[in-house]
Every structure is written in C-alpha cells, then in structure tokens.
Design a protein around this motif. Structure first.
Motif, PDB file in Angstrom:
ATOM      1  N   UNK A  87       0.841  -1.209   0.000  1.00 20.15           N
ATOM      2  CA  UNK A  87       0.000   0.000   0.000  1.00 20.15           C
ATOM      3  C   UNK A  87       0.871   1.252   0.000  1.00 20.15           C
ATOM      4  N   UNK A  88       1.977   1.201   0.710  1.00 23.38           N
ATOM      5  CA  UNK A  88       2.879   2.357   0.754  1.00 23.38           C
ATOM      6  C   UNK A  88       3.461   2.608  -0.636  1.00 23.38           C
ATOM      7  N   UNK A  89       3.894   1.504  -1.263  1.00 26.36           N
ATOM      8  CA  UNK A  89       4.487   1.621  -2.607  1.00 26.36           C
ATOM      9  C   UNK A  89       3.449   2.213  -3.578  1.00 26.36           C
ATOM     10  N   UNK A  90       2.211   1.747  -3.458  1.00 26.00           N
ATOM     11  CA  UNK A  90       1.162   2.214  -4.371  1.00 26.00           C
ATOM     12  C   UNK A  90       0.779   3.668  -4.095  1.00 26.00           C
ATOM     13  N   UNK A  91       0.918   4.097  -2.844  1.00 18.06           N
ATOM     14  CA  UNK A  91       0.415   5.437  -2.468  1.00 18.06           C
ATOM     15  C   UNK A  91       1.397   6.555  -2.808  1.00 18.06           C
ATOM     16  N   UNK A  92       2.696   6.265  -2.767  1.00 18.82           N
ATOM     17  CA  UNK A  92       3.685   7.344  -2.937  1.00 18.82           C
ATOM     18  C   UNK A  92       4.034   7.515  -4.419  1.00 18.82           C
ATOM     19  N   UNK A  93       3.820   8.716  -4.929  1.00 13.93           N
ATOM     20  CA  UNK A  93       4.191   8.998  -6.322  1.00 13.93           C
ATOM     21  C   UNK A  93       4.662  10.456  -6.435  1.00 13.93           C
ATOM     22  N   UNK A  94       4.854  10.913  -7.660  1.00 15.49           N
ATOM     23  CA  UNK A  94       5.405  12.274  -7.861  1.00 15.49           C
ATOM     24  C   UNK A  94       4.493  13.370  -7.323  1.00 15.49           C
ATOM     25  N   UNK A  95       3.205  13.030  -7.142  1.00 11.61           N
ATOM     26  CA  UNK A  95       2.262  14.027  -6.606  1.00 11.61           C
ATOM     27  C   UNK A  95       2.369  14.142  -5.078  1.00 11.61           C
ATOM     28  N   UNK A  96       3.034  13.199  -4.451  1.00  9.28           N
ATOM     29  CA  UNK A  96       3.062  13.155  -2.984  1.00  9.28           C
ATOM     30  C   UNK A  96       3.978  14.247  -2.437  1.00  9.28           C
ATOM     31  N   UNK A  97       3.457  15.031  -1.502  1.00  4.90           N
ATOM     32  CA  UNK A  97       4.288  16.061  -0.872  1.00  4.90           C
ATOM     33  C   UNK A  97       5.054  15.474   0.313  1.00  4.90           C
ATOM     34  N   UNK A  98       4.393  14.601   1.076  1.00  6.32           N
ATOM     35  CA  UNK A  98       5.072  14.012   2.246  1.00  6.32           C
ATOM     36  C   UNK A  98       4.362  12.747   2.712  1.00  6.32           C
ATOM     37  N   UNK A  99       5.158  11.870   3.298  1.00  2.00           N
ATOM     38  CA  UNK A  99       4.620  10.740   4.066  1.00  2.00           C
ATOM     39  C   UNK A  99       4.796  11.117   5.529  1.00  2.00           C
ATOM     40  N   UNK A 100       3.698  11.039   6.280  1.00  2.00           N
ATOM     41  CA  UNK A 100       3.713  11.420   7.692  1.00  2.00           C
ATOM     42  C   UNK A 100       3.460  10.167   8.509  1.00  2.00           C
ATOM     43  N   UNK A 101       4.338   9.866   9.441  1.00  2.00           N
ATOM     44  CA  UNK A 101       4.118   8.644  10.231  1.00  2.00           C
ATOM     45  C   UNK A 101       4.695   8.755  11.637  1.00  2.00           C
ATOM     46  N   UNK A 102       4.120   7.965  12.539  1.00  2.00           N
ATOM     47  CA  UNK A 102       4.705   7.748  13.871  1.00  2.00           C
ATOM     48  C   UNK A 102       5.499   6.440  13.776  1.00  2.00           C
ATOM     49  N   UNK A 103       6.781   6.412  14.060  1.00  2.00           N
ATOM     50  CA  UNK A 103       7.523   5.147  14.014  1.00  2.00           C
ATOM     51  C   UNK A 103       6.929   4.077  14.939  1.00  2.00           C
ATOM     52  N   UNK A 104       6.322   4.500  16.039  1.00  2.00           N
ATOM     53  CA  UNK A 104       5.487   3.594  16.833  1.00  2.00           C
ATOM     54  C   UNK A 104       4.155   4.315  17.032  1.00  2.00           C
ATOM     55  N   UNK A 105       3.072   3.721  16.527  1.00  2.00           N
ATOM     56  CA  UNK A 105       1.764   4.353  16.725  1.00  2.00           C
ATOM     57  C   UNK A 105       1.399   4.233  18.197  1.00  2.00           C
ATOM     58  N   UNK A 106       1.196   5.367  18.853  1.00  2.00           N
ATOM     59  CA  UNK A 106       0.961   5.371  20.298  1.00  2.00           C
ATOM     60  C   UNK A 106      -0.512   5.321  20.650  1.00  2.00           C
ATOM     61  N   UNK A 107      -1.210   6.449  20.422  1.00  2.00           N
ATOM     62  CA  UNK A 107      -2.652   6.492  20.710  1.00  2.00           C
ATOM     63  C   UNK A 107      -3.387   5.401  19.951  1.00  2.00           C
ATOM     64  N   UNK A 108      -2.855   5.032  18.806  1.00  2.00           N
ATOM     65  CA  UNK A 108      -3.479   4.012  17.962  1.00  2.00           C
ATOM     66  C   UNK A 108      -3.440   2.630  18.571  1.00  2.00           C
ATOM     67  N   UNK A 109      -2.720   2.451  19.677  1.00  2.00           N
ATOM     68  CA  UNK A 109      -2.710   1.156  20.363  1.00  2.00           C
ATOM     69  C   UNK A 109      -1.359   0.475  20.433  1.00  2.00           C
ATOM     70  N   UNK A 110      -0.280   1.230  20.301  1.00  2.00           N
ATOM     71  CA  UNK A 110       1.115   0.723  20.336  1.00  2.00           C
ATOM     72  C   UNK A 110       1.349  -0.293  19.200  1.00  2.00           C
ATOM     73  N   UNK A 111       1.526   0.253  18.024  1.00  2.00           N
ATOM     74  CA  UNK A 111       1.900  -0.558  16.853  1.00  2.00           C
ATOM     75  C   UNK A 111       3.253  -0.069  16.349  1.00  2.00           C
ATOM     76  N   UNK A 112       4.327  -0.812  16.632  1.00  2.00           N
ATOM     77  CA  UNK A 112       5.627  -0.398  16.099  1.00  2.00           C
ATOM     78  C   UNK A 112       5.672  -0.629  14.588  1.00  2.00           C
ATOM     79  N   UNK A 113       6.172   0.340  13.837  1.00  2.00           N
ATOM     80  CA  UNK A 113       6.384   0.110  12.410  1.00  2.00           C
ATOM     81  C   UNK A 113       7.643  -0.725  12.248  1.00  2.00           C
ATOM     82  N   UNK A 114       7.632  -1.622  11.251  1.00  2.00           N
ATOM     83  CA  UNK A 114       8.827  -2.438  10.992  1.00  2.00           C
ATOM     84  C   UNK A 114       9.947  -1.527  10.505  1.00  2.00           C
TER      85      UNK A 114
END
Ligand code: PLP
Length: 383
Positions: A163-190
């Motif tokens: 999904x990340x590969x499909x979402x990012x293209x030349x129109x994308x200004x930025x990818x915004x992320x929490x390296x570990x999602x906190x409020x979302x329930x503690x999901x560490x990104x790989x």
C-alpha cells in the motif's frame, strides 16, 4: 463541585492528584498510586525529580519568558543538542505536540504551493487535535464533525509495504508517520517499512515526516525511534517529555526543509522560552545517563507482561517497543483501568480495548512487579 466549570471534553478518572514523587502520585485524600502512564508519556523521569526541580527553581528566579523577538542562550543550546541527537539541522520550538506538527505541515504545504499538498499517512495514527494535525490523524471518529480539512490525505494501513508503494508517487508532498503508533494502540512500524518510506519519498521527491511526540526522546531505547531503521527524515516532530512537564514542542528540519519557513512565515509567543528550554537541557542530560538502561528495562517489563498473557485468556496480544506497551484485550479495557485505579495503579486504555503502559525511565524491578501484580488481580476478576 468546582469542576462543573470545566469543559467536559475529557472522560477523566475519579482521581484528584495532589503531588508526586518518583514513580508515584499522591491523591488529595492521601492515597498513593503507581503511575505507569507518566502523564501520557511526559513524566519520563517521574515526579519531583531533584535535578528537574532545581533547574526549574534556578531558572525561574532568573528569567521565565522573553518572547521570540530576542535570543536567550538556552534556546540555541537546546536546538544544537536536538540537532546533534537527531541528525537534522534546525529547530523550531512550540508548546505541544500538535503545534510542533503544525509547523511541519506548514513547511510541507509551503513547498507544494501553489498546488495543494497531497499527503500519505497511516490509519490509526494520531498527530494532535488542531485542524492540520487532525487532518493527518487516521482516526475518523476523532475527525468526525471537524471535516473538511482542505488537505488531501491518502490513509494506508501501518506496515503495509504494498500500500505504501502504491500510495507514494510524484504528486506526494510528504509521508507522515509515527515510528510507533501510540494512541493508535502501540503498533511499532517495521524497520523495513521505515526504510521503504525513506526510499520511496526520496525517489518521488517527497518528504518524510516522523512524528516522535510519543515514541521519541528515549522512549524506545534510542533518542529517536526512526534511528532503529538508520534513516534520517526531512522533518521530526517531538514534544511530550522534552521539558519534563513544562509545555515544549520542537520541530526539527533538514536545512533544505527549513528554507520553507523563512522569517515571518511562522511563530509563537511562548514557544521555546528560557524556563522550558533550560529544563529541557536538564532532561536531555538525564536522558544521556538513562538511555543505556532503557532496553534492559524494556525487556524486564516485557517478560513480566508475557507471563501475564499466559495467565489471562482475555489478553490477545502484547505489543511493545522500548518502554511502550499495548496489552491488547478481547474486551473493553476501561473497567480494568478503573479496577487498577482502585488498587493503586494508574494505566490508560486506548482504542477501547488496549491497555497502554508508558512507564517512567526510572522504573525499578520492584515497581514492575507491583504493576504486574495489580494487573494480575484485576484481570483475574472479570469486570
Ligand atoms: N503526535 C503524537 C504521536 C501524539 O501521541 C500526540 C499526543 O498524544 C500528539 C502528536 C499531540 O501532542 P499534544 O497533545 O502535546 O498536542
């Protein structure tokens, strides 16, 4: 009840805090509580730490506030420290995580101008309550009734490489992320996903914005959680424990990113005042000393929580990174939070079914045992 004069926007616990010391808070009625949520990740060195208290008292007697019309020496020193620790080049100081996020988003929008900035963010993420930060927060329930935000955001699942590969293209200004999602329930990104996000954004000419408000500043055992993936974002957002309880947020920029917020484009009255910055320098010096122990503490706590999981079928999963723990329950967690509070333990429930623990960096093994014993008791009694 004077509290009837307060806006009822919070669903608070029935606890009136009076004071705190180390890992414990004392209520107005004298009862003591072990605090495993640390003021939502702010009180990383507990309550009334002598070095923090001394720094506050000393600086308060010299100068509390100046405004950003002038310099004061602690702001530059703090900017230098944060730039060295993060690998970025410039710092802007504000008063909260959401404000630090707004500065990041304004730079992203200024770079895309006059085109609208198209962003990629994660489902389940949390970036704050102001309108810009809320626009990139992947929680429709929090956004409801405050839309439209006037920003195009493509939300994808955390850790979904395709999904990340499909979402990012030349129109994308930025990818915004929490390296570990906190409020979302503690999901560490790989780490692989963080690396992929860096590669894809670089290739597309987009920026990578890491929101380290909750997972940064030692919480995962590194100064910043993205450092586990050995990448350098274009913009880093940090806040919570930075000034040990005084309001302070920082947005860190690479030199090219910093060029999009020139004089008069952004600012704040209070942000980066002498008191908050002086205390933040003390916090960072405490962190330098504590950091080597955080991974060991993290493992000790994780072992205890894994034991808890074996004993209680209601626990579906334990997710953690450093001293961030999410106990995924099969049922709503609030009754367990209230039962824990009754027994003298302060934890929090996020996403309805996740018990969240953000222990202080000064936690000892006995306090881990105490917390797990209370959780054991409350989980044994079905609410
Ligand atoms: N970003 C993240 C990742 C957060 O966890 C939070 C708060 O929990 C924020 C931003 C907003 O910070 P603040 O509440 O200081 O505005």
């Amino acid at each position: 009840m004077r509290e009837k004069y307060l806006l009822e926007n919070y669903d608070r616990y029935s606890l009136m805090v009076d004071s705190g010391e180390g890992c414990y808070v004392t209520a107005a009625d004298g009862k003591r509580y072990l605090d495993m949520i640390t003021g939502l990740g702010v009180n990383a060195f507990g309550y009334a730490h002598p070095r923090i208290t001394a720094a506050i008292v000393k600086q308060a007697a010299r100068c509390v506030h100046t405004s950003n019309l002038v310099f004061h020496r602690h702001q530059g020193m703090l900017a230098e420290r944060l730039c060295h620790l993060s690998g970025l080049d410039r710092a802007f100081f504000s008063n909260s995580g959401t404000e630090a996020m707004e500065a990041a988003l304004k730079a992203v929008r200024a770079r895309a101008y006059p085109r609208p900035a198209r962003l990629v963010a994660l489902r389940g993420s949390f970036h704050g309550r102001t309108l810009g930060a809320l626009a990139v927060t992947g929680q429709p329930a929090l956004q409801h009734r405050f839309e439209p935000f006037g920003v195009e955001v493509d939300f994808i699942e955390p850790n979904d490489h395709g999904a990340l590969r499909a979402a990012v293209n030349e129109q994308t200004a930025a990818v915004v992320l929490e390296p570990v999602l906190g409020e979302g329930g503690i999901y560490p990104l790989e780490t692989g996903l963080l690396q992929q996000a860096r590669e894809l954004t670089e290739r597309a000419g987009a920026w990578l914005v890491a929101d380290e408000t909750q997972c940064g500043l030692g919480r995962t055992g590194k100064y910043f959680a993205y450092q586990w993936a050995m990448i350098r974002p274009d913009i880093v957002v940090t806040a919570k424990p930075l000034a040990a309880g005084l309001p302070l947020g920082a947005t860190l920029f690479t030199e090219p990113a910093a060029q999009f917020l020139p004089p008069h484009s952004h600012g704040t009255t209070f942000g980066g005042g002498p008191l908050a910055c002086r205390v933040a320098l003390e916090f960072l010096s405490l962190l330098d000393e504590a950091l080597p122990r955080i991974c060991e503490l993290s493992n000790q706590m994780r072992q205890r929580l894994d034991g808890l999981r074996e004993r209680h079928g209601v626990i579906r999963e334990i997710r953690s990174k450093g001293l961030m723990y999410g106990i995924q329950l099969a049922r709503p967690g609030r009754p367990y939070v209230d039962a824990a509070l009754e027994r003298g333990l302060l934890v929090n429930c996020t996403q309805e079914t996740v018990l969240r623990l953000l222990p202080p960096y000064i936690i000892q093994l006995e306090q881990m045992d105490e917390a797990v014993k209370i959780l054991d008791d409350v989980l044994s009694e079905a609410p």
